[in-house]
Design a protein around this motif. Structure first.
Motif, short mmCIF file in Angstrom:
data_model
loop_
_atom_site.label_atom_id
_atom_site.label_comp_id
_atom_site.label_asym_id
_atom_site.label_seq_id
_atom_site.Cartn_x
_atom_site.Cartn_y
_atom_site.Cartn_z
N GLY A 15 -0.24 9.80 12.01
CA GLY A 15 0.30 10.46 10.83
C GLY A 15 1.11 11.70 11.19
O GLY A 15 1.02 12.74 10.54
N VAL B 20 5.95 9.13 9.23
CA VAL B 20 4.56 9.57 9.05
C VAL B 20 3.67 8.38 8.74
O VAL B 20 2.58 8.23 9.28
CB VAL B 20 4.48 10.61 7.91
CG1 VAL B 20 3.03 10.98 7.63
CG2 VAL B 20 5.30 11.84 8.25
N ALA B 21 4.17 7.51 7.83
CA ALA B 21 3.37 6.38 7.37
C ALA B 21 3.05 5.42 8.51
O ALA B 21 1.96 4.87 8.57
CB ALA B 21 4.11 5.64 6.27
N THR B 22 4.00 5.23 9.40
CA THR B 22 3.82 4.22 10.44
C THR B 22 3.12 4.78 11.67
O THR B 22 2.48 4.04 12.41
CB THR B 22 5.17 3.60 10.82
OG1 THR B 22 4.93 2.34 11.45
CG2 THR B 22 5.96 4.48 11.77
N GLU C 33 0.84 -1.20 0.00
CA GLU C 33 0.00 0.00 0.00
C GLU C 33 0.87 1.25 0.00
O GLU C 33 2.03 1.20 0.42
CB GLU C 33 -0.89 0.00 1.25
CG GLU C 33 -1.86 -1.17 1.31
CD GLU C 33 -2.61 -1.22 2.62
OE1 GLU C 33 -3.54 -0.44 2.79
OE2 GLU C 33 -2.24 -2.05 3.48
N PRO C 34 0.32 2.37 -0.45
CA PRO C 34 1.10 3.61 -0.39
C PRO C 34 1.13 4.16 1.03
O PRO C 34 0.35 3.72 1.88
CB PRO C 34 0.32 4.56 -1.31
CG PRO C 34 -1.08 4.05 -1.25
CD PRO C 34 -0.99 2.57 -1.05
N TRP C 35 2.04 5.11 1.32
CA TRP C 35 2.01 5.83 2.61
C TRP C 35 0.63 6.45 2.74
O TRP C 35 0.11 7.03 1.78
CB TRP C 35 3.02 6.96 2.63
CG TRP C 35 4.49 6.74 2.78
CD1 TRP C 35 5.44 7.72 2.63
CD2 TRP C 35 5.22 5.57 3.15
NE1 TRP C 35 6.69 7.23 2.87
CE2 TRP C 35 6.59 5.91 3.19
CE3 TRP C 35 4.86 4.24 3.45
CZ2 TRP C 35 7.59 4.99 3.51
CZ3 TRP C 35 5.87 3.33 3.76
CH2 TRP C 35 7.20 3.71 3.79
N ARG C 36 0.05 6.35 3.94
CA ARG C 36 -1.26 6.95 4.15
C ARG C 36 -1.15 8.17 5.06
O ARG C 36 -0.85 8.04 6.25
CB ARG C 36 -2.20 5.93 4.80
CG ARG C 36 -2.55 4.74 3.92
CD ARG C 36 -3.33 5.17 2.73
NE ARG C 36 -3.86 4.01 2.00
CZ ARG C 36 -4.35 4.10 0.78
NH1 ARG C 36 -4.35 5.28 0.13
NH2 ARG C 36 -4.82 3.04 0.18
N SER C 37 -1.39 9.33 4.49
CA SER C 37 -1.39 10.56 5.28
C SER C 37 -2.11 11.62 4.48
O SER C 37 -2.02 11.66 3.26
CB SER C 37 0.06 11.00 5.55
OG SER C 37 0.09 12.36 5.90
N LYS C 38 -2.84 12.47 5.20
CA LYS C 38 -3.54 13.56 4.53
C LYS C 38 -2.53 14.45 3.82
O LYS C 38 -2.80 14.99 2.75
CB LYS C 38 -4.31 14.36 5.59
CG LYS C 38 -5.22 15.40 4.99
CD LYS C 38 -5.83 16.25 6.10
CE LYS C 38 -6.48 17.48 5.52
NZ LYS C 38 -6.46 18.59 6.47
#
Lengths: 290, 252
Positions: free
Chosen positions: B179, B173-175, B106-111
């Protein structure tokens, strides 16, 4: 700009979480010391005197208002932070493995904190509100036998050696004795003041019986066990909250160095285990004692 | 180390046409993957298969493939850069997986890191934080004195160097469950705050970088420590504490 950032910025909010959290840790120690008196035999008078001191002493008043403010600020700030943090990741991961890199407590501070807040609310309704506002708060009595075979109940006055026979005292809202019986000589006004009915003169002051309220609460025939279990569960929740929160506060305030951090972490974990256990022992003792 | 063998795997990969469309997880079977190949080489192999099938290959970020550029991101089986520590995705090898494994990518998840396409995210929020203060404004007109002529205590120099090892990959940020970008910003603030050349502008730097970080929409640090564990360069939480100190000093 810099000054307002201390309230609004991400780091500023963390300072306030840390400061209020650490202050509440101090409060826990004080509260625990007070509660532990309940474990002492014949602690009724001592505990009620302590309760009176804690509700009337001006210095304690300042501390208690600081505590109310800290609880509210800690909760509101925590909720604001949790909302922001949720917004920072609008799309979550399909597969996540958080236990690989963080502890259960650290990931669930908001949930744990909310549960602690619910506990505080119920706890204040059950004890604090009764002590402060309940007009029917029982007054402390003691069974005394001044002469053999003359055992009876007496209200305990605040001055040493003052006792007032219970059936001589009229409580607020109590009806006049039936015709034929002599009228009562004494009357309770303003919660704890004892007045001579005829002269309308204050003759003494009584104690609110918080000790009895506490024992009756946890020994209640129907619900005492549930109240005790809820209390113990809440202390478990508090333990997890402190397990992460104590050392986290120091990190938020920037106090992290190789020499002190291991000591702070150890102290935090010891605090998180010892304080809730000592709190939880008290209702367990009361519930299961005779 | 045992000899390389070939394994067959199932991949569950996030596919998203562009920033505006809604994405979803797609499943791919990939056979004969050498355990000696890196994770990115495995993805190359998958893309070759997809191209041969006349399908759109999976877009993912990569550049140096030697663990220093910070381009390769990827959240693999629930962890930033996959199931190993101190590595970027290009340094993750297929020997970490077994025959028959299902692997989520999956991609990094962050706004603050919107998806551009498939597994590629826009990390320019980090650039803007750097531009807000992550530099030293020295005069480089030709008469600048040599940096080494300013004495720096060894301990400070080492700590600054360790902070400067941050490659801005965004794994922190991802982990982070929130975030939060505080490990990144903490490292960038620290590497300058520790050195005499950086101290001059320390106050504005930390205020500006933190303000930019907040504006980008990163979350708040709750000290879970996940970032420190997943950071490929082992950036320590001490850097976040130092940033917190610097910020307090600068605000008062």
């Amino acid at each position: 700009m810099a000054k307002s950032a201390l309230l609004k910025s991400s780091i500023g909010k963390k300072y306030w979480m840390a400061l209020t959290g650490l202050f509440l840790c101090l409060f826990l120690v004080g509260h625990l010391a007070g509660n532990l008196q309940l474990l002492m035999p014949n602690s009724q008078l001592q505990f009620n005197q302590y309760a009176l001191f804690m509700t009337t002493n001006p210095a304690v008043k300042i501390l208690s208002y600081l505590t109310y403010i800290s609880i509210l600020f800690h909760a509101v700030d925590g909720i604001l932070l949790a909302i922001q943090n949720k917004k920072a990741r609008p799309v979550g991961y399909a597969k996540s493995n958080p236990s690989a890199n963080s502890s259960f407590a650290s990931r669930n501070m908001a949930v744990l904190g909310t549960l602690v807040l619910v506990f505080i609310a119920t706890h204040m309704i059950n004890f604090w509100a009764k002590m402060h506002f309940d007009e029917k708060m029982p007054l402390m009595t003691q069974t005394i036998e001044p002469a053999p075979g003359m055992k009876s109940e007496y209200y305990v006055g605040r001055a040493v050696g003052q006792y007032y026979q219970v059936d001589q005292v009229k409580l607020p809202g109590e009806k006049e004795p039936e015709a034929g019986l002599p009228p009562k000589q004494l009357e309770v006004k303003n919660g704890t003041d004892l007045y001579n009915v005829q002269a309308n003169v204050k003759v003494g002051e009584l104690y609110k019986d918080l000790h009895k309220i506490t024992f009756d609460f946890f020994k209640d025939k129907k619900y005492g066990l549930y109240f005790t279990l809820f209390y113990v569960f809440s202390m478990l929740v508090l333990a997890f909250h402190l397990w992460h929160g104590f050392q986290s506060a120091f990190q938020s305030l920037g106090l992290n160095n190789p020499k002190w951090t291991p000591i702070i972490k150890f102290a935090g974990k010891a605090f998180a285990v010892i304080v809730p256990i000592l709190f939880a022992i008290i209702p367990l003792y009361i519930h299961f004692s005779k | 180390m045992s000899a390389a063998k070939n394994i067959n795997i199932t991949l569950k990969i996030w596919r998203q046409k562009n920033a505006k469309t809604k994405g979803g997880i797609e499943t791919y079977k990939l056979d004969n993957v050498s355990t000696a190949s890196s994770f990115l080489e495995m993805l190359d192999q998958l893309n070759e298969q997809l191209v041969n099938e006349r399908k759109e290959p999976v877009a993912f970020d990569h550049d140096c493939r030697e663990g220093i550029c910070g381009s390769c991101s990827l959240y693999i089986n629930g962890r930033a850069h996959g199931p190993d520590t101190g590595i970027t995705t290009c340094q993750l090898h297929m020997r970490m997986f077994n025959d028959g494994d299902t692997i989520f990518v999956e991609p990094w998840r962050s706004k603050a890191f919107p998806v551009i396409k498939d597994l590629v995210v826009d990390r320019s929020a980090f650039d803007r934080i750097q531009q807000a203060g992550g530099f030293v404004s020295v005069n480089t007109s030709g008469r600048t004195i040599d940096a080494n002529s300013i004495p720096v205590p060894k301990d400070d120099a080492d700590k600054a160097f360790m902070a400067a090892a941050c490659i801005g990959c965004g794994a922190c940020v991802a982990t982070c469950k929130n975030g939060s970008a505080m490990l990144f910003v903490g490292a960038k603030v620290s590497q300058y705050a520790l050195l005499p050349q950086g101290k001059v502008e320390a106050t504005e730097r930390v205020l500006n970088m933190v303000r930019q970080m907040d504006e980008e929409g990163f979350g708040n640090c709750t000290n879970t420590g996940a970032c420190e564990i997943e950071c490929p360069k082992g950036i320590s939480l001490e850097n976040i504490a130092r940033m917190n100190r610097e910020y307090l000093k600068a605000s008062l």
